[in-house]
Design a protein around this motif. Structure first.
Motif, PDB file in Angstrom:
ATOM      1  N   VAL A 167      19.427   2.623  -1.085  1.00  0.00           N
ATOM      2  CA  VAL A 167      19.852   3.946  -1.535  1.00  0.00           C
ATOM      3  C   VAL A 167      18.785   4.588  -2.422  1.00  0.00           C
ATOM      4  O   VAL A 167      18.166   3.915  -3.250  1.00  0.00           O
ATOM      5  N   GLU A 168      18.590   5.893  -2.220  1.00  0.00           N
ATOM      6  CA  GLU A 168      17.747   6.678  -3.132  1.00  0.00           C
ATOM      7  C   GLU A 168      18.659   7.269  -4.216  1.00  0.00           C
ATOM      8  O   GLU A 168      19.644   7.927  -3.875  1.00  0.00           O
ATOM      9  N   PRO A 169      18.338   7.112  -5.490  1.00  0.00           N
ATOM     10  CA  PRO A 169      19.180   7.717  -6.531  1.00  0.00           C
ATOM     11  C   PRO A 169      19.221   9.246  -6.407  1.00  0.00           C
ATOM     12  O   PRO A 169      20.237   9.870  -6.679  1.00  0.00           O
ATOM     13  N   ASN A 191       0.809  -1.224   0.000  1.00  0.00           N
ATOM     14  CA  ASN A 191       0.000   0.000   0.000  1.00  0.00           C
ATOM     15  C   ASN A 191       0.840   1.271   0.000  1.00  0.00           C
ATOM     16  O   ASN A 191       0.720   2.096  -0.874  1.00  0.00           O
ATOM     17  N   ALA A 192       1.709   1.396   0.999  1.00  0.00           N
ATOM     18  CA  ALA A 192       2.491   2.633   1.155  1.00  0.00           C
ATOM     19  C   ALA A 192       3.950   2.392   0.806  1.00  0.00           C
ATOM     20  O   ALA A 192       4.418   1.240   0.753  1.00  0.00           O
ATOM     21  N   GLY A 193       4.669   3.501   0.617  1.00  0.00           N
ATOM     22  CA  GLY A 193       6.100   3.397   0.353  1.00  0.00           C
ATOM     23  C   GLY A 193       6.832   2.706   1.489  1.00  0.00           C
ATOM     24  O   GLY A 193       7.724   1.881   1.269  1.00  0.00           O
ATOM     25  N   VAL A 230      17.224  -0.131  -4.461  1.00  0.00           N
ATOM     26  CA  VAL A 230      17.115   1.258  -4.895  1.00  0.00           C
ATOM     27  C   VAL A 230      15.702   1.733  -4.566  1.00  0.00           C
ATOM     28  O   VAL A 230      14.725   1.162  -5.054  1.00  0.00           O
ATOM     29  N   ASP A 231      15.636   2.738  -3.698  1.00  0.00           N
ATOM     30  CA  ASP A 231      14.327   3.259  -3.272  1.00  0.00           C
ATOM     31  C   ASP A 231      13.903   4.353  -4.249  1.00  0.00           C
ATOM     32  O   ASP A 231      14.420   5.469  -4.218  1.00  0.00           O
ATOM     33  N   GLU A 232      12.942   3.997  -5.099  1.00  0.00           N
ATOM     34  CA  GLU A 232      12.452   4.928  -6.138  1.00  0.00           C
ATOM     35  C   GLU A 232      11.060   5.449  -5.795  1.00  0.00           C
ATOM     36  O   GLU A 232      10.302   5.843  -6.678  1.00  0.00           O
ATOM     37  N   VAL A 233      10.739   5.426  -4.512  1.00  0.00           N
ATOM     38  CA  VAL A 233       9.390   5.847  -4.121  1.00  0.00           C
ATOM     39  C   VAL A 233       9.113   7.288  -4.576  1.00  0.00           C
ATOM     40  O   VAL A 233       8.030   7.598  -5.074  1.00  0.00           O
ATOM     41  N   GLN A 234      10.120   8.161  -4.440  1.00  0.00           N
ATOM     42  CA  GLN A 234       9.905   9.559  -4.837  1.00  0.00           C
ATOM     43  C   GLN A 234      10.428   9.854  -6.246  1.00  0.00           C
ATOM     44  O   GLN A 234       9.950  10.764  -6.919  1.00  0.00           O
ATOM     45  N   THR A 235      11.421   9.082  -6.686  1.00  0.00           N
ATOM     46  CA  THR A 235      12.080   9.384  -7.971  1.00  0.00           C
ATOM     47  C   THR A 235      11.385   8.736  -9.169  1.00  0.00           C
ATOM     48  O   THR A 235      11.716   9.070 -10.311  1.00  0.00           O
ATOM     49  N   PHE A 247      15.293   9.001   3.495  1.00  0.00           N
ATOM     50  CA  PHE A 247      13.940   8.883   4.056  1.00  0.00           C
ATOM     51  C   PHE A 247      13.317   7.641   3.446  1.00  0.00           C
ATOM     52  O   PHE A 247      13.251   7.504   2.221  1.00  0.00           O
ATOM     53  N   HIS A 248      12.847   6.735   4.319  1.00  0.00           N
ATOM     54  CA  HIS A 248      12.285   5.488   3.798  1.00  0.00           C
ATOM     55  C   HIS A 248      10.915   5.174   4.381  1.00  0.00           C
ATOM     56  O   HIS A 248      10.357   4.124   4.070  1.00  0.00           O
ATOM     57  N   GLY A 249      10.381   6.055   5.231  1.00  0.00           N
ATOM     58  CA  GLY A 249       9.048   5.826   5.741  1.00  0.00           C
ATOM     59  C   GLY A 249       8.968   5.984   7.242  1.00  0.00           C
ATOM     60  O   GLY A 249       9.957   6.325   7.908  1.00  0.00           O
ATOM     61  N   ALA A 265       6.644  -0.953   1.185  1.00  0.00           N
ATOM     62  CA  ALA A 265       7.497  -1.484   0.116  1.00  0.00           C
ATOM     63  C   ALA A 265       8.921  -1.619   0.630  1.00  0.00           C
ATOM     64  O   ALA A 265       9.589  -2.644   0.408  1.00  0.00           O
ATOM     65  N   VAL A 266       9.390  -0.601   1.359  1.00  0.00           N
ATOM     66  CA  VAL A 266      10.755  -0.637   1.886  1.00  0.00           C
ATOM     67  C   VAL A 266      10.894  -1.785   2.897  1.00  0.00           C
ATOM     68  O   VAL A 266      11.847  -2.570   2.842  1.00  0.00           O
ATOM     69  N   GLU A 267       9.945  -1.902   3.798  1.00  0.00           N
ATOM     70  CA  GLU A 267      10.030  -2.968   4.803  1.00  0.00           C
ATOM     71  C   GLU A 267      10.025  -4.342   4.136  1.00  0.00           C
ATOM     72  O   GLU A 267      10.745  -5.251   4.539  1.00  0.00           O
TER      73      GLU A 267
HETATM   74  C1  LIG Z   1      12.249   7.662  -0.953  1.00  0.00           C
HETATM   75  C2  LIG Z   1      11.071   7.372  -0.087  1.00  0.00           C
HETATM   76  N1  LIG Z   1      10.903   6.143   0.417  1.00  0.00           N
HETATM   77  C3  LIG Z   1       9.846   5.824   1.163  1.00  0.00           C
HETATM   78  C4  LIG Z   1       8.895   6.759   1.494  1.00  0.00           C
HETATM   79  C5  LIG Z   1       7.731   6.398   2.362  1.00  0.00           C
HETATM   80  O1  LIG Z   1       6.563   6.380   1.607  1.00  0.00           O
HETATM   81  P1  LIG Z   1       5.122   6.458   2.323  1.00  0.00           P
HETATM   82  O2  LIG Z   1       5.010   7.827   2.888  1.00  0.00           O
HETATM   83  O3  LIG Z   1       4.163   6.164   1.214  1.00  0.00           O
HETATM   84  O4  LIG Z   1       5.106   5.415   3.366  1.00  0.00           O
HETATM   85  C6  LIG Z   1       9.018   8.059   0.999  1.00  0.00           C
HETATM   86  C7  LIG Z   1       8.006   9.088   1.323  1.00  0.00           C
HETATM   87  O5  LIG Z   1       8.194  10.264   1.135  1.00  0.00           O
HETATM   88  C8  LIG Z   1      10.125   8.375   0.180  1.00  0.00           C
HETATM   89  O6  LIG Z   1      10.299   9.602  -0.313  1.00  0.00           O
END
Ligand SMILES: Cc1ncc(COP(=O)(O)O)c(C=O)c1O
Length: 452
Positions: free
Chosen positions: A230-232, A134-136, A263-268, A163-165, A139-141
């Motif tokens: 890592v976030e790109p 559901n949420a970013g 690679v955390d692409e949640v924002q990118t 930032f990963h959540g 996904a990271v967890e």
């Molecule tokens: C790179 C990154 N990972 C994870 C998250 C967490 O996502 P969420 O707020 O949907 O849980 C964010 C939220 O800004 C984010 O920018």
């Protein structure tokens, strides 16, 4: 409902003006709802803007008092295809009318499989599989669950400014004490943190890589590390772009030590940086990619896409959840992919980014306190400082600029570990006149805040 006064934007943007401006937001209806909110909604859910939305369309939103704004906050990066894109709305509505939920692992549905097929094809990973959440933060967890199951190792390395959540493990990886972490420990164990490269303040890519290698000697044995995450381009960290050398180095270390590169692409993701995924700029093949935010125009959906052998590693039913991979959000997600392709949103992100960068660099020339301009594609930010030499972060100035901009009809978000950066997360469907107008408003807001 109170209609905002339509005022002229002073200066060069007057001819392209389309925003209703009021200098006394919140309007009465927003104010009334916000007062009710304060009585019944928990205080930590504090508000960035004192306005209540009535509707959104493309790059604009209208509040309940009839004011319209250009929305550079884009639902914190969820609206790359814009508010209420008709094709996405139609796809979600059509799905909602057929069924809204079963739990995919109880009674599966094709839309889940189709979205997995599409994303596995688009992601730069050979032989990929996907799973949805559901949420970013989820996904990271789950990426960590995949990595731990595959490597049978506990440790995770994340970066300063990352930032990963906000759920426990992701929050443990998130690197900003206030407002996110303070008072919320104890945090999950086996999370180690090393510096992220920063062209403006240091460290350099070489220094950050050296720190990562040193951490494997001083902090955590390489053979116990499951994942490096890592976030790109660090999103909340202030749009710091990982240099090529750094991503190459991270990949090399992962290969040398059998570590999963996440690679955390949640924002990118989803065209924001000018490519479908930011990692495509690097020619590096990650092991796992996390996606969310713009995947489904803000409907709750996230995912992990990764190498099949890693994705298959957890035991039966170790991955899942009642709501994960909602079919309405996934139908929206499929439409989002079509919109990105049909409306050439990757190219559009690059074009928007070029215009933004040119204007931001002009601000940097003109205003000493615009210390740095950086980003990738349309994911651009300015960093504000007290003066060019000390580079002391100017968080109050950043707040003053975003306040002045909101009063004038432009919604801007801050970011950065010192909250002194102002970032652009505009819908990529915004038109050239809207972009010009927004930049004019931003410039006025800078002038007002700097003279205030
Ligand atoms: C790179 C990154 N990972 C994870 C998250 C967490 O996502 P969420 O707020 O949907 O849980 C964010 C939220 O800004 C984010 O920018």
């Amino acid at each position: 409902m109170h209609k905002a006064d339509r005022c002229a934007i002073v200066g060069s943007m007057a001819t392209t003006k389309t925003i209703d401006i009021r200098t006394d937001i919140p309007g009465p209806r927003s104010r009334e709802i916000i007062e009710r909110k304060q009585r019944v909604v928990a205080d930590p859910l504090s508000l960035t803007f004192p306005i209540v939305i009535e509707r959104g369309e493309g790059a604009r939103l209208t509040d309940v008092d009839g004011n319209t704004f250009i929305d550079f906050s884009g639902g914190v990066g969820c609206l790359n295809v814009g508010h209420s894109h008709p094709r996405v709305v139609e796809a979600a509505q059509e799905q909602l009318e057929r069924f809204s939920h079963t739990d995919f692992t109880i009674v599966p549905y094709e839309v889940y499989v189709r979205l997995a097929e599409r994303l596995c094809e688009l992601a730069p990973i050979a032989n990929a599989k996907a799973s949805f959440f559901n949420a970013g933060t989820e996904a990271v967890e789950n990426a960590i669950k995949f990595a731990r199951s595959y490597t049978k190792r506990p440790a995770v390395i994340a970066f300063e400014g990352g930032f990963h959540g906000r759920t426990l493990l992701a929050l443990s990886m998130t690197s900003k004490t206030h407002p996110y972490k303070a008072g919320l420990g104890p945090f999950a164990p086996e999370v180690y943190r090393v510096p992220f490269p920063n062209d403006y303040r240091g460290p350099s890519a070489q220094e950050a890589l050296a720190a990562l290698e040193r951490a494997l000697v001083t902090q955590v044995a390489a053979e116990t590390v499951a994942a490096i995450v890592v976030e790109p381009v660090q999103g909340e960290g202030g749009f710091l772009v990982a240099p090529q050398e750094f991503m190459d180095g991270a990949r090399r270390l992962c290969d040398e030590h059998g570590i999963v590169m996440v690679v955390d692409e949640v924002q990118t993701g989803f065209a924001r940086t000018g490519k479908f995924l930011a990692i495509e700029h690097y020619g590096v093949e990650p092991d796992l990619i996390t996606v969310a935010k713009s995947i489904a125009m803000g409907l709750p959906l996230s995912g992990v896409i990764g190498k099949a052998e890693i994705m298959d590693a957890p035991g039966d039913s170790a991955i899942g959840g009642t709501y994960v991979g909602n079919p309405v959000a996934q139908a929206a997600g499929l439409a989002v992919l079509d919109v990105i392709a049909d409306e050439n949103l990757c190219a559009r992100a690059t074009a928007i980014g070029d215009q933004l960068r040119e204007r931001m660099l002009a601000w940097q020339e003109r205003f000493e306190r615009v210390g740095n301009v950086r980003g990738l594609g349309a994911m651009l930010a300015i960093e504000l400082v007290e003066d060019a030499e000390s580079k002391e972060p100017a968080a109050e100035l950043a707040s003053a600029v975003t306040d002045e901009a909101a009063k004038r009809g432009l919604l801007l978000l801050k970011s950065g570990i010192y909250s002194n950066c102002i970032r652009v997360l505009t819908p990529l469907t915004l038109s050239d006149p809207e972009l010009e107008e927004a930049l004019g408003v931003w410039e006025e807001a800078l002038e007002a805040a700097l003279s205030g």
